[in-house]
Design a protein around this motif. Sequence first.
Motif, PDB file in Angstrom:
ATOM      1  N   HIS A  16       2.114 -21.904  22.390  1.00  0.00           N
ATOM      2  CA  HIS A  16       2.076 -20.177  22.394  1.00  0.00           C
ATOM      3  C   HIS A  16       2.845 -19.920  21.381  1.00  0.00           C
ATOM      4  CE1 HIS A  16       3.379 -16.236  23.819  1.00  0.00           C
ATOM      5  NE2 HIS A  16       2.200 -16.258  24.546  1.00  0.00           N
ATOM      6  N   ASP A  17       3.986 -20.434  20.784  1.00  0.00           N
ATOM      7  CA  ASP A  17       4.761 -20.257  19.696  1.00  0.00           C
ATOM      8  C   ASP A  17       4.951 -21.094  18.430  1.00  0.00           C
ATOM      9  OD1 ASP A  17       5.817 -17.712  21.293  1.00  0.00           O
ATOM     10  OD2 ASP A  17       6.372 -19.328  22.596  1.00  0.00           O
ATOM     11  N   GLU A  18       4.964 -22.267  18.581  1.00  0.00           N
ATOM     12  CA  GLU A  18       5.261 -23.237  17.662  1.00  0.00           C
ATOM     13  C   GLU A  18       3.943 -23.296  16.261  1.00  0.00           C
ATOM     14  OE1 GLU A  18       8.009 -24.498  17.001  1.00  0.00           O
ATOM     15  OE2 GLU A  18       8.979 -23.560  18.678  1.00  0.00           O
ATOM     16  N   PRO A  19       4.195 -23.275  15.157  1.00  0.00           N
ATOM     17  CA  PRO A  19       3.250 -23.278  14.104  1.00  0.00           C
ATOM     18  C   PRO A  19       2.793 -24.751  13.984  1.00  0.00           C
ATOM     19  CG  PRO A  19       5.186 -23.199  13.036  1.00  0.00           C
ATOM     20  CD  PRO A  19       5.776 -23.083  14.496  1.00  0.00           C
ATOM     21  N   GLU A  20       2.326 -25.284  15.128  1.00  0.00           N
ATOM     22  CA  GLU A  20       1.721 -26.678  15.263  1.00  0.00           C
ATOM     23  C   GLU A  20       0.323 -27.003  16.035  1.00  0.00           C
ATOM     24  OE1 GLU A  20       6.435 -28.930  15.186  1.00  0.00           O
ATOM     25  OE2 GLU A  20       5.323 -28.285  17.073  1.00  0.00           O
ATOM     26  N   LEU A  21      -0.462 -28.021  15.465  1.00  0.00           N
ATOM     27  CA  LEU A  21      -1.529 -28.113  16.074  1.00  0.00           C
ATOM     28  C   LEU A  21      -1.490 -29.523  16.501  1.00  0.00           C
ATOM     29  CD1 LEU A  21      -4.508 -26.922  16.407  1.00  0.00           C
ATOM     30  CD2 LEU A  21      -5.012 -28.079  14.493  1.00  0.00           C
ATOM     31  N   TYR A  22      -1.459 -29.903  17.830  1.00  0.00           N
ATOM     32  CA  TYR A  22      -1.214 -31.061  18.511  1.00  0.00           C
ATOM     33  C   TYR A  22      -2.561 -31.909  18.566  1.00  0.00           C
ATOM     34  CZ  TYR A  22       3.154 -28.590  19.350  1.00  0.00           C
ATOM     35  OH  TYR A  22       4.096 -27.822  19.112  1.00  0.00           O
ATOM     36  N   VAL A  23      -2.589 -33.149  18.139  1.00  0.00           N
ATOM     37  CA  VAL A  23      -3.794 -33.995  18.319  1.00  0.00           C
ATOM     38  C   VAL A  23      -3.746 -34.996  19.446  1.00  0.00           C
ATOM     39  CG1 VAL A  23      -5.548 -35.290  16.980  1.00  0.00           C
ATOM     40  CG2 VAL A  23      -3.933 -33.799  15.866  1.00  0.00           C
ATOM     41  N   LEU A  24      -4.520 -34.817  20.210  1.00  0.00           N
ATOM     42  CA  LEU A  24      -4.725 -35.692  21.494  1.00  0.00           C
ATOM     43  C   LEU A  24      -5.939 -36.438  21.889  1.00  0.00           C
ATOM     44  CD1 LEU A  24      -3.273 -32.880  24.140  1.00  0.00           C
ATOM     45  CD2 LEU A  24      -1.993 -34.387  22.557  1.00  0.00           C
ATOM     46  N   LEU A  50      -3.293 -36.994  29.098  1.00  0.00           N
ATOM     47  CA  LEU A  50      -3.621 -37.025  27.762  1.00  0.00           C
ATOM     48  C   LEU A  50      -2.879 -37.825  26.831  1.00  0.00           C
ATOM     49  CD1 LEU A  50      -5.145 -33.580  27.578  1.00  0.00           C
ATOM     50  CD2 LEU A  50      -6.381 -35.511  27.741  1.00  0.00           C
ATOM     51  N   GLU A  51      -3.476 -38.414  25.735  1.00  0.00           N
ATOM     52  CA  GLU A  51      -2.511 -39.311  25.000  1.00  0.00           C
ATOM     53  C   GLU A  51      -2.284 -38.611  23.722  1.00  0.00           C
ATOM     54  OE1 GLU A  51      -4.254 -43.145  24.150  1.00  0.00           O
ATOM     55  OE2 GLU A  51      -4.290 -43.752  26.084  1.00  0.00           O
ATOM     56  N   TYR A  52      -0.929 -38.629  23.226  1.00  0.00           N
ATOM     57  CA  TYR A  52      -0.432 -37.983  22.178  1.00  0.00           C
ATOM     58  C   TYR A  52      -0.992 -38.599  20.713  1.00  0.00           C
ATOM     59  CZ  TYR A  52       2.643 -36.266  18.530  1.00  0.00           C
ATOM     60  OH  TYR A  52       3.038 -35.539  17.156  1.00  0.00           O
ATOM     61  N   VAL A  53      -1.333 -38.078  19.935  1.00  0.00           N
ATOM     62  CA  VAL A  53      -1.813 -38.692  18.563  1.00  0.00           C
ATOM     63  C   VAL A  53      -0.795 -38.437  17.417  1.00  0.00           C
ATOM     64  CG1 VAL A  53      -3.478 -39.178  16.952  1.00  0.00           C
ATOM     65  CG2 VAL A  53      -4.161 -39.053  19.421  1.00  0.00           C
ATOM     66  N   THR A  54      -0.850 -36.983  17.268  1.00  0.00           N
ATOM     67  CA  THR A  54      -0.117 -36.710  15.992  1.00  0.00           C
ATOM     68  C   THR A  54       0.258 -35.123  15.994  1.00  0.00           C
ATOM     69  OG1 THR A  54       0.365 -37.012  13.613  1.00  0.00           O
ATOM     70  CG2 THR A  54      -1.756 -36.415  14.257  1.00  0.00           C
ATOM     71  N   THR A  55       0.802 -34.517  15.006  1.00  0.00           N
ATOM     72  CA  THR A  55       0.797 -33.171  14.969  1.00  0.00           C
ATOM     73  C   THR A  55       0.756 -32.730  13.519  1.00  0.00           C
ATOM     74  OG1 THR A  55       2.706 -33.121  16.566  1.00  0.00           O
ATOM     75  CG2 THR A  55       2.527 -31.187  15.003  1.00  0.00           C
ATOM     76  N   ILE A  56      -0.072 -31.622  13.373  1.00  0.00           N
ATOM     77  CA  ILE A  56      -0.363 -30.981  12.071  1.00  0.00           C
ATOM     78  C   ILE A  56       0.443 -29.687  11.936  1.00  0.00           C
ATOM     79  CG2 ILE A  56      -2.163 -30.058  10.639  1.00  0.00           C
ATOM     80  CD1 ILE A  56      -4.036 -31.924  11.953  1.00  0.00           C
ATOM     81  N   GLU A  57       1.166 -29.522  10.982  1.00  0.00           N
ATOM     82  CA  GLU A  57       1.647 -28.285  10.726  1.00  0.00           C
ATOM     83  C   GLU A  57       0.674 -27.158  10.139  1.00  0.00           C
ATOM     84  OE1 GLU A  57       5.356 -28.392   8.357  1.00  0.00           O
ATOM     85  OE2 GLU A  57       5.879 -30.361   9.101  1.00  0.00           O
ATOM     86  N   VAL A  58       0.806 -25.982  10.793  1.00  0.00           N
ATOM     87  CA  VAL A  58      -0.335 -24.932  10.329  1.00  0.00           C
ATOM     88  C   VAL A  58       0.567 -23.468  10.196  1.00  0.00           C
ATOM     89  CG1 VAL A  58      -2.159 -25.938  11.717  1.00  0.00           C
ATOM     90  CG2 VAL A  58      -0.386 -24.382  13.045  1.00  0.00           C
TER      91      VAL A  58
END
Length: 306
Positions: free
Chosen positions: A237-245, A255-263
């Motif tokens: 809702h608030d963080e400038p991040e895209l989470y890859v699962l 769900l398994e966490y893969v990585t994070t992309i800054e957006v």
Amino acid sequence: MKKTITCVLAVALIESAAAAPPSEAEMVERQAAYRAWYAGLPSAPEPVLIKHGLVARELGRWTVPEANQGVAVDAEHFYGIGNFALVKHRKDTGERVAERIGLKGGPIVHYNGGHVVDRRLVLAHSNFPHLPMVSSLEIHDVDTLELVRSHSFGIRFGSLTWAERHEGFWWACFANYNARGGIPGFDQTWTYLGKFDDDWQMLESWVFPPQVVATWHDSSSSGGSWGDDGLLYVTGHDEPELYVLRLPTGGGSVLEYVTTIEVPFEGQSWAWDRSAAPRRVIYGISRRAKDIVAAEIPEVPERSRR
């Protein structure tokens, strides 16, 4: 001979079953041996956000005050999504070409994530922050923005925040919250991703990994969509991040966490610009700046998926 062996085995089993139970000292010894064995087992890694330096590149932005919930996009236009407002703009000039503004207190309360498919704007909708939670899928014509069809989920555990078809099924996120809009006694950890057939019967469901849930503050997952690489991309809702699962590869229901992309935008719902392929372009919103933002995100390297 065979009968003799069978008889011997049977006698041995009977004698084993009839053996005296272990003494207290033997049980203590067995328990200690078990604890030592268990302590020596390898542990799963801690659920933390492991970033791999993946950063999106901003391509452009347009001020669209009504778009406080999300954005959808097709080859020529982007569509700002507000609580009960839809606005359509040209991608090349930013010119507004259509709008549909609902009524305060009307049947449309809280649009969430949306995407365009087959000349239709498909929107998740809920009555957030009201209780009981009710949700629907609202489908609009992209030319006029008029409502074409609505599918009501009625009362459901969680508010629908995003939904899309992928590989012949519907995938939908039903969000729960810590405070405002939440069901008393439940929190954001009850947010789940469901896999549904065409009759909206749920076939499977998964919860989100704890390190991603921890980034939601008191809210939940506001946006999500499958990538062409088979990975699931979600925002809070608030963080400038895209989470890859991804779906669990080792079993279970998390769900398994893969990585994070800054957006370059703060969470909320977003959408792929599928027309830009093979470039990986997405559109999101900045609620604080009142902007719609286009960005190109990097590929997720194979090494980051392990």
